[in-house]
Design an enzyme around this catalytic site. Structure first.
Site, short mmCIF file in Angstrom:
data_model
loop_
_atom_site.label_atom_id
_atom_site.label_comp_id
_atom_site.label_asym_id
_atom_site.label_seq_id
_atom_site.Cartn_x
_atom_site.Cartn_y
_atom_site.Cartn_z
CB CYS A 124 0.53 1.34 3.92
SG CYS A 124 -1.73 1.42 3.77
CB CYS B 5 -1.19 -0.11 0.68
SG CYS B 5 -2.11 1.33 1.54
#
Length: 322
Positions: A82, A79
């Site tokens: 993230c 991700c």
């Protein structure tokens, strides 16, 4: 992905007055018990950011939330947002100096927690205060908004549950003598793994790399070597022509697609391998989807995280998963 729920306005709905009162009593009881046993005492700064899994969630999050708000960062290696949000939250956890604790949950390894919190996309940030779960926001967000949300969370913790945070011993990291890390026989083990690979002894190479990782889980060379050895072990007895024919004739056959992706990668067709597995993830569900996702992550290890093809495939994987 746009941030949402950036205020604490939903707290009253999620934690009704009765539930809040019960949670406050439980928090007070937990603090009283801790005091009776001598108190928790000051903690090291390293305790402000913790990795949490399903097995430790009860102790590390629910019980800890009786003394300090626990912010949960749901993330994954693939991700990209993230990677921006995570370090920011970690920095703020240290800056707030015990007013909250940051718990990091890898959703790939903790699917049950992800389902229990009803998470539809990551990064997703929740808080647990005196056992009560509160949604904070989803997606990357500006630091100013995150600070505002944290300030509101801390205020709720103090006013409704009497949580004043934990004491941090800033001298702990400096005063503690650094542990001597034994060098370990890594050079010899890594050399033996390479020799095993050269001799087509893939099982021996896998074991040698695992021996290194058992002592040094972050050893980059061993992680890369293990992924390569496991890949070579999987393809060594495959009939390439037959595997490709089966994969072409049966797009829904996950095992055939996994085998074909392995052959693609060994043959240097990296983007084909990644694309095949991303498409398999997209069209499957349950255990089949998880098998394809895990294999894709394993092939990412073979190529290495800095390769742009890995970054592109991670983005494609995120699109089909969420």
């Amino acid at each position: 992905m746009q941030p949402r729920n950036m205020s604490m306005s939903g707290v009253v709905d999620l934690a009704a007055v009765k539930a809040a009162g019960e949670a406050k009593v439980k928090a007070e009881q937990a603090r009283a018990e801790a005091a009776r046993q001598g108190g928790a005492g000051a903690v090291s700064p390293s305790a402000l950011v913790i990795d949490v899994d399903e097995a430790g969630f009860e102790n590390d999050v629910l019980q800890r939330s009786a003394e300090v708000p626990v912010v949960i960062d749901f993330w994954a290696e693939w991700c990209e947002p993230c990677k921006q949000l995570g370090p920011l939250l970690e920095r703020l956890a240290h800056e707030y100096n015990g007013r909250f604790v940051l718990a990091k949950v890898d959703v790939d390894a903790n699917q049950m927690l992800m389902q229990q919190f009803g998470i539809q996309g990551i990064p997703a940030v929740f808080a647990v205060v005196a056992g009560q779960a509160l949604p904070l926001f989803q997606g990357a967000a500006p630091e100013a908004q995150i600070r505002q949300t944290l300030d509101q969370l801390i205020q709720v913790g103090e006013e409704r549950f009497g949580l004043t945070g934990i004491v941090v011993d800033q001298d702990a990291a400096e005063s503690a003598a650094p542990a001597e890390t034994p060098a370990g026989p890594y050079d010899a083990l890594l050399a033996s793994a390479v020799q095993a690979l050269d001799a087509d002894d893939f099982a021996g190479a896998v074991q040698a790399y695992k021996n290194v990782l058992s002592d040094d889980p972050g050893n980059t060379e061993a992680k890369l070597g293990l992924a390569q050895a496991e890949l070579l072990s999987r393809v060594k007895d495959l009939d390439a022509q037959r595997v490709r024919a089966e994969a072409a004739a049966n797009p829904a056959d996950v095992a055939a697609q996994l085998a074909a992706a392995d052959l693609d990668l060994v043959g240097g067709h990296v983007e084909d391998a990644f694309g095949r597995l991303v498409e398999t993830v997209r069209r499957t569900f349950g255990d089949d989807r998880d098998a394809a996702r895990v294999r894709l992550l394993e092939l990412f290890e073979v190529i290495g995280p800095d390769d742009p093809r890995v970054g592109a495939a991670r983005t494609a994987l995120a699109r089909v998963l969420f």
